[in-house]
Motif scaffolding. Sequence first.
Motif, PDB file in Angstrom:
ATOM      1  N   ARG A 116     -22.662 -34.802 -24.983  1.00 58.32           N
ATOM      2  CA  ARG A 116     -22.302 -36.168 -25.298  1.00 58.32           C
ATOM      3  C   ARG A 116     -21.199 -36.353 -26.165  1.00 58.32           C
ATOM      4  O   ARG A 116     -21.096 -35.464 -26.980  1.00 58.32           O
ATOM      5  CB  ARG A 116     -23.675 -36.874 -26.088  1.00 58.32           C
ATOM      6  N   GLU A 117     -20.288 -37.315 -25.819  1.00 59.94           N
ATOM      7  CA  GLU A 117     -19.274 -37.829 -26.661  1.00 59.94           C
ATOM      8  C   GLU A 117     -19.525 -38.427 -28.171  1.00 59.94           C
ATOM      9  O   GLU A 117     -18.811 -38.408 -29.077  1.00 59.94           O
ATOM     10  CB  GLU A 117     -18.151 -38.162 -25.914  1.00 59.94           C
ATOM     11  N   GLN A 118     -20.757 -39.214 -27.792  1.00 59.16           N
ATOM     12  CA  GLN A 118     -21.034 -39.959 -29.008  1.00 59.16           C
ATOM     13  C   GLN A 118     -22.072 -39.332 -29.921  1.00 59.16           C
ATOM     14  O   GLN A 118     -22.713 -38.516 -29.485  1.00 59.16           O
ATOM     15  CB  GLN A 118     -21.869 -41.409 -28.493  1.00 59.16           C
ATOM     16  N   ALA A 119     -21.865 -39.823 -31.266  1.00 59.57           N
ATOM     17  CA  ALA A 119     -22.788 -39.170 -32.164  1.00 59.57           C
ATOM     18  C   ALA A 119     -24.313 -39.569 -31.740  1.00 59.57           C
ATOM     19  O   ALA A 119     -24.572 -40.440 -31.006  1.00 59.57           O
ATOM     20  CB  ALA A 119     -22.307 -39.842 -33.632  1.00 59.57           C
ATOM     21  N   ARG A 160     -23.166 -32.090 -28.642  1.00 57.40           N
ATOM     22  CA  ARG A 160     -22.055 -32.857 -28.775  1.00 57.40           C
ATOM     23  C   ARG A 160     -20.623 -32.193 -28.401  1.00 57.40           C
ATOM     24  O   ARG A 160     -20.487 -31.068 -28.372  1.00 57.40           O
ATOM     25  CB  ARG A 160     -21.712 -33.219 -30.369  1.00 57.40           C
ATOM     26  N   VAL A 161     -19.876 -33.195 -28.075  1.00 56.02           N
ATOM     27  CA  VAL A 161     -18.264 -32.731 -27.892  1.00 56.02           C
ATOM     28  C   VAL A 161     -17.174 -33.913 -28.540  1.00 56.02           C
ATOM     29  O   VAL A 161     -18.085 -34.950 -28.785  1.00 56.02           O
ATOM     30  CB  VAL A 161     -17.794 -32.347 -26.241  1.00 56.02           C
ATOM     31  N   GLY A 162     -16.068 -33.554 -28.586  1.00 56.28           N
ATOM     32  CA  GLY A 162     -15.295 -34.786 -29.359  1.00 56.28           C
ATOM     33  C   GLY A 162     -15.242 -34.370 -30.702  1.00 56.28           C
ATOM     34  O   GLY A 162     -15.639 -33.307 -31.389  1.00 56.28           O
ATOM     35  N   ARG A 163     -14.854 -35.381 -31.393  1.00 55.01           N
ATOM     36  CA  ARG A 163     -14.706 -35.392 -32.743  1.00 55.01           C
ATOM     37  C   ARG A 163     -15.811 -35.382 -33.496  1.00 55.01           C
ATOM     38  O   ARG A 163     -16.799 -36.291 -33.350  1.00 55.01           O
ATOM     39  CB  ARG A 163     -13.633 -36.534 -33.360  1.00 55.01           C
ATOM     40  N   VAL A 164     -16.157 -34.231 -34.348  1.00 56.02           N
ATOM     41  CA  VAL A 164     -17.514 -34.249 -35.172  1.00 56.02           C
ATOM     42  C   VAL A 164     -17.006 -34.303 -36.717  1.00 56.02           C
ATOM     43  O   VAL A 164     -16.278 -33.542 -37.097  1.00 56.02           O
ATOM     44  CB  VAL A 164     -18.249 -32.976 -34.771  1.00 56.02           C
TER      45      VAL A 164
END
Length: 145
Positions: A6-9, A85-89
């Motif tokens: 998922r890219e979303q939190a 998760r992927v993307g900005r964390v």
Amino acid sequence: MHSEIREQAFEPYAELLQYQQAMQAAGRYGATAVFVGSMRELNEGESVTAMELEHYPGMTEKYLQDISQHAATNWNLLDSLILHRVGRVETDDAIVLVAVWSAHRKDAFEASRYLMEELKSKAPFWKKEQTPEGERWVENNTAGY
């Protein structure tokens, strides 16, 4: 078995409850092993303000399915769940949720441990940390054992 990137939190405990209710397996499992990994504010002795998680689409999803299948083959499981998760964390964000349901704790603990160690040491994810001094790629994962 379900695995997802998922890219979303996401809120791991809400996801866990929702998935468990949808399993419709009440009374069949006596053990649920759960691991939630989250973003720390410190790595290798330095402050980390955020992290960018990258993956190789297609390859990473297949890898998650393969390790889930391996766990189901080698331990007596009712079900398993991997969310990553992927993307900005950001600090304190959940990065990964691993949950395993079994009739007994031995299978649940061992399969959960296997899945997490595979995710940490072999899954095709790349991490770029944001520090007060700039960005850096994470070259080594922390040892799990």
